[in-house]
Design an enzyme around this catalytic site. Sequence first.
Site, short mmCIF file in Angstrom:
data_model
loop_
_atom_site.label_atom_id
_atom_site.label_comp_id
_atom_site.label_asym_id
_atom_site.label_seq_id
_atom_site.Cartn_x
_atom_site.Cartn_y
_atom_site.Cartn_z
N ALA A 100 31.17 69.26 46.83
CA ALA A 100 32.32 68.40 47.11
C ALA A 100 32.98 68.05 45.78
O ALA A 100 32.29 67.83 44.78
CB ALA A 100 31.90 67.12 47.83
N SER A 101 34.27 68.04 45.76
CA SER A 101 34.97 67.61 44.55
C SER A 101 34.81 66.11 44.34
O SER A 101 34.98 65.61 43.23
CB SER A 101 36.45 67.98 44.61
N ASN A 102 34.46 65.40 45.42
CA ASN A 102 34.22 63.96 45.32
C ASN A 102 33.32 63.55 46.49
O ASN A 102 33.59 63.91 47.64
CB ASN A 102 35.54 63.20 45.38
N HIS A 135 40.89 58.65 34.62
CA HIS A 135 39.43 58.64 34.52
C HIS A 135 38.99 58.14 33.16
O HIS A 135 39.78 58.06 32.22
CB HIS A 135 38.85 60.04 34.75
N HIS A 136 37.71 57.89 33.06
CA HIS A 136 37.09 57.46 31.81
C HIS A 136 37.21 58.53 30.72
O HIS A 136 37.43 59.71 31.01
CB HIS A 136 35.62 57.10 32.03
N LYS A 139 35.18 62.05 30.67
CA LYS A 139 35.40 63.15 31.62
C LYS A 139 36.00 64.34 30.90
O LYS A 139 37.03 64.23 30.22
CB LYS A 139 36.30 62.70 32.77
N GLY A 145 38.51 67.37 39.70
CA GLY A 145 38.32 68.15 40.92
C GLY A 145 38.94 67.46 42.12
O GLY A 145 39.49 68.11 43.02
N THR A 146 38.86 66.14 42.15
CA THR A 146 39.47 65.37 43.24
C THR A 146 40.98 65.56 43.25
O THR A 146 41.58 65.75 44.31
CB THR A 146 39.13 63.89 43.09
#
Length: 238
Positions: A100-102, A135-136, A139, A145-146
Amino acid sequence: MNIALIGYGKMGHEIEKIARERGHNIVAIIDVSNTDEFDSPAFKSADVAIEFSIPASALNNYKRCFAANVPVVAGTTGWLEHMDQVKKACEEENQTFFYASNYSLGVNIFFVLNKYLARIMNNYPDYDVKMEEIHHIHKLDAPSGTAITLAEGVIENIDRKDRWNLETEEKVTDLAIHCIREGEVPGIHEIIYESDADVISIKHDAKSRKGFALGAVVAAEFVKGKKGFLGMNDLLKF
């Protein structure tokens, strides 16, 4: 259930905590400093491995899991150009792989909402669409990916967009994704539709890593005893 963890950063620690709370045993923890543990009896005793590492290591990690016949729940993104190799191993070697991307339940609801809104907005060409993800700073991949999954959901349903592009629209048919890396942000994704008259947007804002970690453990529970290439559609059945 016996679980092996591959990658022991912040996500790995959160997954360990939730897995133990749900009554599971952590039989192996593998990080960059002890990759020889892939060959250990402890690792081979795992019912499933949950992998959150880095893009450069991901494919090799999966191959080593397959060599030990340990099913994989994969959370690393940024390696998808090798996905065909993983699917081939599932088909020809009877391996088990969940991707899963998320893993957040909320994000997977958001995926469905995104496609539904895109189908509606396909009928309103006055609205351009773009995306932003935050994102942080740790990453490594951009876009996330999401974000790619969300972009694919838009492109599948809006005729006037045929590909995503990082940061810019080289053509009017491009879907631009603007990426920001700052602080310790777990993840924010927003899809924005804008016309001369107004703006419509939908956004998912993760409060912490807990939702991702819980989803990964639930996926591991789902995978036990199954074969093949699996994903969140198999688990959640939206």
